[in-house]
Write a protein that holds these residues in place. Structure first.
Motif, short mmCIF file in Angstrom:
data_model
loop_
_atom_site.label_atom_id
_atom_site.label_comp_id
_atom_site.label_asym_id
_atom_site.label_seq_id
_atom_site.Cartn_x
_atom_site.Cartn_y
_atom_site.Cartn_z
N ALA A 99 0.82 -1.22 0.00
CA ALA A 99 0.00 0.00 0.00
C ALA A 99 0.85 1.26 0.00
CB ALA A 99 -0.93 0.01 1.21
N VAL A 100 2.08 1.17 0.52
CA VAL A 100 3.02 2.29 0.48
C VAL A 100 4.36 1.74 0.01
CG1 VAL A 100 1.84 3.57 2.30
CG2 VAL A 100 3.72 2.02 2.90
N THR A 101 5.19 2.60 -0.52
CA THR A 101 6.48 2.14 -1.05
C THR A 101 7.61 2.19 -0.04
OG1 THR A 101 6.89 4.36 -1.91
CG2 THR A 101 5.86 2.78 -3.41
N ASP A 102 7.55 3.16 0.89
CA ASP A 102 8.64 3.34 1.84
C ASP A 102 8.27 2.77 3.20
OD1 ASP A 102 10.18 4.68 -0.04
OD2 ASP A 102 9.24 6.61 0.44
N GLY A 103 9.21 2.03 3.80
CA GLY A 103 9.01 1.49 5.13
C GLY A 103 9.44 2.48 6.19
N PRO A 104 9.33 2.10 7.46
CA PRO A 104 9.73 3.00 8.54
C PRO A 104 11.23 3.22 8.55
CG PRO A 104 9.26 0.82 9.41
CD PRO A 104 8.86 0.79 7.97
N ALA A 105 11.63 4.40 8.98
CA ALA A 105 13.06 4.71 9.05
C ALA A 105 13.73 3.97 10.19
CB ALA A 105 13.26 6.22 9.22
N GLN A 106 12.96 3.51 11.17
CA GLN A 106 13.52 2.90 12.36
C GLN A 106 12.61 1.77 12.84
OE1 GLN A 106 14.31 5.92 15.23
NE2 GLN A 106 15.95 4.80 16.22
N LYS A 107 13.23 0.67 13.30
CA LYS A 107 12.47 -0.47 13.82
C LYS A 107 12.81 -0.76 15.28
CE LYS A 107 12.11 -2.78 9.32
NZ LYS A 107 12.41 -4.02 8.57
N ASP A 108 13.97 -0.31 15.74
CA ASP A 108 14.41 -0.53 17.11
C ASP A 108 14.70 0.84 17.72
OD1 ASP A 108 15.23 -1.80 19.43
OD2 ASP A 108 17.30 -2.01 18.75
N PHE A 109 13.82 1.28 18.63
CA PHE A 109 13.86 2.66 19.10
C PHE A 109 14.65 2.79 20.40
CE2 PHE A 109 10.38 2.61 16.19
CZ PHE A 109 10.33 3.88 15.64
N PRO A 110 15.43 3.85 20.53
CA PRO A 110 16.17 4.09 21.78
C PRO A 110 15.21 4.49 22.90
CG PRO A 110 16.44 5.95 20.31
CD PRO A 110 15.70 4.90 19.53
N THR A 111 15.62 4.22 24.12
CA THR A 111 14.88 4.64 25.30
C THR A 111 15.60 5.81 25.95
OG1 THR A 111 16.06 2.97 26.58
CG2 THR A 111 13.87 2.38 25.75
N GLU A 112 14.93 6.47 26.89
CA GLU A 112 15.49 7.67 27.51
C GLU A 112 15.23 7.65 29.02
OE1 GLU A 112 14.78 12.55 27.47
OE2 GLU A 112 13.76 11.25 26.02
N LEU A 113 16.28 7.86 29.79
CA LEU A 113 16.15 7.93 31.24
C LEU A 113 15.51 9.26 31.64
CD1 LEU A 113 16.79 6.84 34.09
CD2 LEU A 113 19.04 7.95 33.90
N CYS A 114 14.45 9.18 32.45
CA CYS A 114 13.74 10.38 32.93
C CYS A 114 13.95 10.48 34.44
CB CYS A 114 12.25 10.29 32.61
SG CYS A 114 11.88 10.11 30.85
N ILE A 115 14.82 11.38 34.86
CA ILE A 115 15.16 11.52 36.28
C ILE A 115 14.19 12.51 36.93
CG2 ILE A 115 16.93 12.25 37.91
CD1 ILE A 115 19.01 11.43 35.80
N ARG A 116 13.48 12.02 37.95
CA ARG A 116 12.55 12.89 38.66
C ARG A 116 12.81 12.75 40.17
NH1 ARG A 116 8.73 10.80 34.47
NH2 ARG A 116 8.87 12.30 32.76
N ARG A 117 11.76 12.71 40.98
CA ARG A 117 11.98 12.85 42.42
C ARG A 117 11.74 11.58 43.23
NH1 ARG A 117 8.49 17.65 44.48
NH2 ARG A 117 9.69 17.18 46.36
#
Length: 360
Positions: free
Chosen positions: A329-347
């Motif tokens: 249905a579309v010609t281009d696939g996703p640019a990314q398949k394995d996404f980085p995570t991010e540490l969220c420092i709170r309290r």
């Protein structure tokens, strides 16, 4: 009696019935329905349309969409929508399907193997164009295997053993994921850098890929700090707030209470903290708590939850884009398949009490 009941049941008219009533070929009826380039005389076209109306014939939209490489409906199998991360994934999927005028069919399994099998069976027989699958059990079912052999299935967030690498010769099920192990290891290292040495883990369900990856990341952080991973108490949960509350009762009753608890998702961390407050245990002064996912509630909690963010909407968009690409249905696939995570420092993580700091 049985034959009379069967004959009384309404029979859905077919394109063959329309052709028979109109006295034309099936190809002519198909050309009228699909507005194809095949020439059809105007009088014939009007006659066929009258016959369609007379029979109350409804063309199979899914079959027509596939013929023209258009997508009409996609199924999304997901444990529930009580977890805001799953909602983010669903919204990401819908944002892509909106661009191709496609219906999203939502199937809630409540992490039940029988419901997962049921929905896989239903989706296999209902002519949906494709399925995005987020398992709540980590167990492949026979119907899911049959569904996957058609090549129109994408897994998101959860890996099913034996299916991503290939369930049959030449068949692979693609997988959209985030870096769970790295995120959990980074979170564990942060807690250890706050001088905590007596820890406990509240893990996710046994057998789920995300649960095992996060626990492996926590263990790597412990081992890197010289703490034998097997010496750290592990409480199994089911990714719900109630599981976090139960884990709090168990962990707070330990003779050597941990100074920090690493929870495998935010909902369990929220349940843990709320139970602590009920028991007049202060967070983070008496015990530090972390989560994983960074759902909106993590920032509304008191104290705000230290956690790991994974991009649910981006993962949903990637899964939908990948599925549409595999179906042409579309010609281009996703640019990314394995996404980085991010540490969220709170309290919700404080310094370890001085008596618990290990010299050096």
């Amino acid at each position: 009696m049985e034959n009379s009941i069967k004959s009384a049941r309404p029979v859905r008219p077919t394109i063959r019935d329309v052709a028979r009533l109109a006295g034309v070929s099936i190809g002519t009826v198909s050309a009228v329905i699909n507005n194809s380039a095949r020439p059809v005389a105007e009088d014939t076209r009007r006659h066929v349309l009258r016959c369609i109306a007379e029979l109350n014939f409804e063309p199979n939209s899914a079959a027509r969409s596939l013929k023209h490489q258009r997508i009409s409906s996609i199924g999304f199998v997901v444990p529930d929508l009580g977890n805001a991360f799953f909602v983010d994934v669903a919204q990401g999927i819908q944002s892509v399907l909106d661009t191709v005028d496609c219906l999203l069919v939502l199937c809630l399994t409540w992490s039940d193997t029988r419901r997962e099998e049921y929905y896989a069976q239903v989706l296999r027989t209902q002519r949906l164009n494709g399925v995005i699958y987020l398992s709540g059990t980590g167990l492949p079912s026979p119907s899911l295997t049959a569904l996957a052999t058609k090549g129109s299935v994408v897994f998101v967030d959860e890996y099913l053993p034996g299916m991503v690498s290939g369930i049959a010769p030449g068949i692979e099920v693609p997988f959209i994921s985030s870096q769970n192990l790295i995120g959990a290891r980074t979170l564990g290292q942060y807690v250890l850098a706050r001088h905590h040495r007596r820890l406990a883990l509240v893990s996710g369900p046994r057998g789920l890929w995300t649960s095992e990856q996060r626990q492996a990341g926590f263990r790597e952080a412990l081992a890197g700090a010289g703490i034998p991973p097997d010496s750290v108490p592990v409480i199994r949960g089911d990714y719900t707030e109630q599981a976090g509350r139960r884990a709090a009762d168990e962990i707070l009753a330990l003779a050597a209470r941990p100074t920090a608890v690493l929870c495998a998702n935010d909902l369990m961390a929220i349940g843990f903290i709320r139970r602590c407050l009920e028991l007049h245990v202060r967070v983070p002064e008496d015990i530090s708590v972390t989560g994983f996912d960074d759902i909106p509630e993590a920032r509304l909690l008191h104290p705000e939850l230290t956690t790991v963010r994974q991009p649910g909407r981006d993962m949903g968009r990637a899964a939908a884009t990948l599925l549409l690409q595999r179906m042409g249905a579309v010609t281009d696939g996703p640019a990314q398949k394995d996404f980085p995570t991010e540490l969220c420092i709170r309290r919700s993580v404080g310094l370890s009490p001085p008596d618990d700091v290990v010299p050096g």
